[in-house]
Write a protein that holds these residues in place. Sequence first.
Motif, PDB file in Angstrom:
ATOM      1  N   THR A 129       0.848  -1.192   0.000  1.00  0.00           N
ATOM      2  CA  THR A 129       0.000   0.000   0.000  1.00  0.00           C
ATOM      3  C   THR A 129       0.882   1.241   0.000  1.00  0.00           C
ATOM      4  OG1 THR A 129      -1.725  -1.144   1.257  1.00  0.00           O
ATOM      5  CG2 THR A 129      -1.823   1.263   1.173  1.00  0.00           C
ATOM      6  N   ILE A 130       0.643   2.097  -0.963  1.00  0.00           N
ATOM      7  CA  ILE A 130       1.369   3.357  -1.024  1.00  0.00           C
ATOM      8  C   ILE A 130       0.496   4.455  -0.429  1.00  0.00           C
ATOM      9  CG2 ILE A 130       0.561   3.987  -3.341  1.00  0.00           C
ATOM     10  CD1 ILE A 130       3.394   5.082  -3.892  1.00  0.00           C
ATOM     11  N   SER A 131       1.132   5.400   0.241  1.00  0.00           N
ATOM     12  CA  SER A 131       0.413   6.544   0.795  1.00  0.00           C
ATOM     13  C   SER A 131       1.388   7.708   0.897  1.00  0.00           C
ATOM     14  CB  SER A 131      -0.189   6.202   2.163  1.00  0.00           C
ATOM     15  OG  SER A 131       0.840   5.883   3.093  1.00  0.00           O
ATOM     16  N   ARG A 132       0.836   8.870   1.118  1.00  0.00           N
ATOM     17  CA  ARG A 132       1.687  10.039   1.270  1.00  0.00           C
ATOM     18  C   ARG A 132       1.068  10.986   2.277  1.00  0.00           C
ATOM     19  NH1 ARG A 132       2.459  12.645  -4.351  1.00  0.00           N
ATOM     20  NH2 ARG A 132       3.493  14.293  -3.148  1.00  0.00           N
TER      21      ARG A 132
ATOM     22  N   GLN B  24       3.849   0.540   2.516  1.00  0.00           N
ATOM     23  CA  GLN B  24       3.602  -0.538   3.466  1.00  0.00           C
ATOM     24  C   GLN B  24       3.633  -1.855   2.700  1.00  0.00           C
ATOM     25  OE1 GLN B  24       3.088  -0.475   6.920  1.00  0.00           O
ATOM     26  NE2 GLN B  24       3.226  -2.709   6.714  1.00  0.00           N
ATOM     27  N   MET B  25       4.517  -2.740   3.112  1.00  0.00           N
ATOM     28  CA  MET B  25       4.697  -4.013   2.417  1.00  0.00           C
ATOM     29  C   MET B  25       4.347  -5.154   3.363  1.00  0.00           C
ATOM     30  SD  MET B  25       8.236  -3.233   0.354  1.00  0.00           S
ATOM     31  CE  MET B  25       9.236  -3.280   1.825  1.00  0.00           C
ATOM     32  N   ASN B  26       3.324  -5.887   3.019  1.00  0.00           N
ATOM     33  CA  ASN B  26       2.876  -7.028   3.823  1.00  0.00           C
ATOM     34  C   ASN B  26       3.042  -8.314   3.029  1.00  0.00           C
ATOM     35  OD1 ASN B  26       2.053  -5.206   5.863  1.00  0.00           O
ATOM     36  ND2 ASN B  26       0.018  -5.017   4.931  1.00  0.00           N
ATOM     37  N   SER B  27       2.981  -9.419   3.724  1.00  0.00           N
ATOM     38  CA  SER B  27       3.076 -10.743   3.096  1.00  0.00           C
ATOM     39  C   SER B  27       4.268 -10.819   2.156  1.00  0.00           C
ATOM     40  CB  SER B  27       1.772 -11.064   2.342  1.00  0.00           C
ATOM     41  OG  SER B  27       0.665 -11.012   3.190  1.00  0.00           O
ATOM     42  N   LEU B  28       5.389 -10.396   2.635  1.00  0.00           N
ATOM     43  CA  LEU B  28       6.575 -10.325   1.783  1.00  0.00           C
ATOM     44  C   LEU B  28       7.044 -11.706   1.347  1.00  0.00           C
ATOM     45  CD1 LEU B  28       8.350  -7.435   3.629  1.00  0.00           C
ATOM     46  CD2 LEU B  28       7.852  -7.470   1.182  1.00  0.00           C
ATOM     47  N   LYS B  29       7.590 -11.738   0.140  1.00  0.00           N
ATOM     48  CA  LYS B  29       8.068 -12.963  -0.479  1.00  0.00           C
ATOM     49  C   LYS B  29       9.552 -12.793  -0.829  1.00  0.00           C
ATOM     50  CE  LYS B  29       3.595 -13.450  -2.791  1.00  0.00           C
ATOM     51  NZ  LYS B  29       2.915 -13.608  -4.107  1.00  0.00           N
TER      52      LYS B  29
END
Length: 124
Positions: A69-72, A82-87
């Motif tokens: 998810t990108i936000s500013r 925001q990086m979830n469930s990284l591989k």
Amino acid sequence: QVHLVESGGGLVQTGGSLRLSCAASGGTFSNYAMGWFRQAPGKERELVSAISRSGAITYYADSVKGRFTISRDNTKNTVYLQMNSLKPEDTAVYYCAADQTALVRITAPNYDYWGQGTQVTVSA
């Protein structure tokens, strides 16, 4: 001249999360669309996500949809990823970049300013 500094990278296990930040200085942050790119060893730099000046429009590469998810925050001159469930395949150097346009563009040459990058390593 816009100066960009990324932070938040590191080593994480598969399935873990990280939040990258990119702090901007030297320009009017809200005049720039922002992008997060990544480059893995031996591969071309690719766009992961981008966000328009106001944050109303976002773009995600298919490989990260539903996980990143990108936000500013234009009051803090900062863009986040925001990086979830990284591989393991997310392992790369991640760069933020600024594009002085009202559009959300997906190719690296369109971006005017770049940060120095932050390493993200996802262990299997």
